[in-house]
Write an enzyme that holds these catalytic residues in place. Sequence first.
Site, mmCIF file in Angstrom:
data_model
loop_
_atom_site.group_PDB
_atom_site.id
_atom_site.type_symbol
_atom_site.label_atom_id
_atom_site.label_comp_id
_atom_site.label_asym_id
_atom_site.label_seq_id
_atom_site.Cartn_x
_atom_site.Cartn_y
_atom_site.Cartn_z
ATOM 1 N N TYR A 1 0.796 -1.218 0.000
ATOM 2 C CA TYR A 1 0.000 0.000 0.000
ATOM 3 C C TYR A 1 0.836 1.280 0.000
ATOM 4 O O TYR A 1 0.322 2.361 -0.236
ATOM 5 C CB TYR A 1 -0.863 0.021 1.255
ATOM 6 C CG TYR A 1 -2.336 -0.049 0.980
ATOM 7 C CD1 TYR A 1 -2.947 -1.270 0.772
ATOM 8 C CD2 TYR A 1 -3.099 1.097 0.935
ATOM 9 C CE1 TYR A 1 -4.296 -1.344 0.530
ATOM 10 C CE2 TYR A 1 -4.458 1.030 0.688
ATOM 11 C CZ TYR A 1 -5.046 -0.197 0.488
ATOM 12 O OH TYR A 1 -6.380 -0.266 0.257
ATOM 13 N N LYS B 1 0.255 -13.641 6.416
ATOM 14 C CA LYS B 1 0.368 -14.681 5.385
ATOM 15 C C LYS B 1 1.816 -15.162 5.410
ATOM 16 O O LYS B 1 2.501 -15.265 4.382
ATOM 17 C CB LYS B 1 -0.036 -14.049 4.040
ATOM 18 C CG LYS B 1 -0.260 -15.007 2.927
ATOM 19 C CD LYS B 1 -1.488 -15.869 3.101
ATOM 20 C CE LYS B 1 -1.476 -16.931 2.028
ATOM 21 N NZ LYS B 1 -2.166 -18.159 2.338
ATOM 22 N N ASP C 1 -5.778 -16.485 5.189
ATOM 23 C CA ASP C 1 -6.891 -17.171 4.508
ATOM 24 C C ASP C 1 -7.765 -17.915 5.517
ATOM 25 O O ASP C 1 -8.994 -17.899 5.439
ATOM 26 C CB ASP C 1 -6.407 -18.094 3.380
ATOM 27 C CG ASP C 1 -5.108 -18.809 3.703
ATOM 28 O OD1 ASP C 1 -4.454 -18.447 4.694
ATOM 29 O OD2 ASP C 1 -4.749 -19.746 2.974
ATOM 30 N N ASP D 1 -7.175 -4.212 4.944
ATOM 31 C CA ASP D 1 -8.144 -3.540 4.070
ATOM 32 C C ASP D 1 -9.261 -4.512 3.704
ATOM 33 O O ASP D 1 -10.453 -4.227 3.890
ATOM 34 C CB ASP D 1 -7.403 -3.071 2.812
ATOM 35 C CG ASP D 1 -8.266 -2.225 1.915
ATOM 36 O OD1 ASP D 1 -9.148 -1.525 2.431
ATOM 37 O OD2 ASP D 1 -8.067 -2.266 0.686
#
Length: 410
Positions: free
Chosen positions: A157, A224, A278, A302
Amino acid sequence: MNKISPSQEGERIRIDNNRLFIPENPVIPYIEGDGIGPEVMGVARKVLDAAVKKAYQGRKKIIWLEIYAGEKANKKYSKYLPQDTIQSIRDYIVAIKGPLTTPVGEGYRSLNVTLRQILELYACVRPVQYFSGVPSPMLHPEKMNMVIFRENTEDVYAGIEWPQGSKEVKKLLHYLKKELGVEIRKDSGIGIKPISITGTKRLVRKAIQYALEKGRKSVTLVHKGNIMKYTEGAFRDWGYQVAKEEFSQETVTEKELWDKYQGKLPCGKILIKDRIADNMFQQALTRTDEYEVVALPNLNGDYFSDACAAQVGGLGMAPGANIGDFIALFEATHGTAPKYAGQDKVNPSSMVLSGVMMLEYIGWRQAGNLIRQAIAKAIKQKKVTYDLARQMGIEPIKCSQFGEAIIDNL
Ligand code: NAP
């Protein structure tokens, strides 16, 4: 030239001994915003004023100060984000804003992202809580009561990227191949994902402090890291480090929970856990009430905050704030919804609830609680705007009428 006119009334919020000092009549700057911004901000200010008056019988009062960004700033200053505005937020410490248009086209950075970065508002805080009666796709939406802490200043970002075919990408491709032995497909664009110790630790520290202050039972680090070990995986490791180094008396890990405490969290302690992103998206649906405070890097944060908001009725109901060490900018999480601008139609709840977060931030909880209860009551009375009414199969009321309904219910 400074085009902001502070009133003679009111005092500044200040920092005293590393703490916020809140006067009885703090000056609070506000940015109306573009599109539906003026409508939702108008309602929010009226509701906040009424609740403060009711809660404190005139002893406390917000002194509003208009500052400018977006289209209104462009008219006044020929600039979308004038220096006056940035300086006012620095000077007055706590501010609130409506949504701002990001002009589409090359060369324009999002004003929201710019404000967050310039003012080092590193934590995007979004509480997601269900109001009884709001239509939801979930069987048990009331199980959702999370507060999301999303890192706001780094990750992909941060906008460090170059287009396919550019000279920067050619240089990088060459460097990566020659110096690091990494071959990347020649027709790629490249973005860079920095995640730092500084960025991670200050975010996780804030999330743990929040959990301690509010009596929340867990902080979950979402990452992740199974795939991106040195960015996302490091976010998890540095997060655990903060807990161990700075909050060892107040926190336990999941391993300690089972090794030392037979799976029962000792009174007054916070459980620090981590989940791969996930998995966390499905956990939010299947084991919703096992999560309370959640800390994530920017991009995952986000996605996750909108997905959680959808479980309790969508963005129209979801408040937010961007918070740094002291400076805090509260904002509705939705955009300018241009097709509804000027129609007095949209749901002002996101803006009003962002105002409630602001009241809580300055310690005016009583006023904030009154507003929450009044919104809940309006929804029970089936006085709702078009977005909820169309799902409930009832006639909507206008944005301003919803504001009046909240005030009547205070
Ligand atoms: P948006 O303005 O959030 O609107 C998308 C849709 O969400 C609307 O068409 C409407 O859905 C629903 N919605 C949004 N606000 C609502 C409210 N208060 N009450 C009820 N429903 C609401 O997103 P966008 O159209 O993608 O973005 C428009 C502009 O806003 C862009 O310039 C974008 O850059 C900017 N933006 C700013 C911010 C910010 O300032 N923080 C955040 C996001 C986007 P229905 O059509 O289904 O009724």
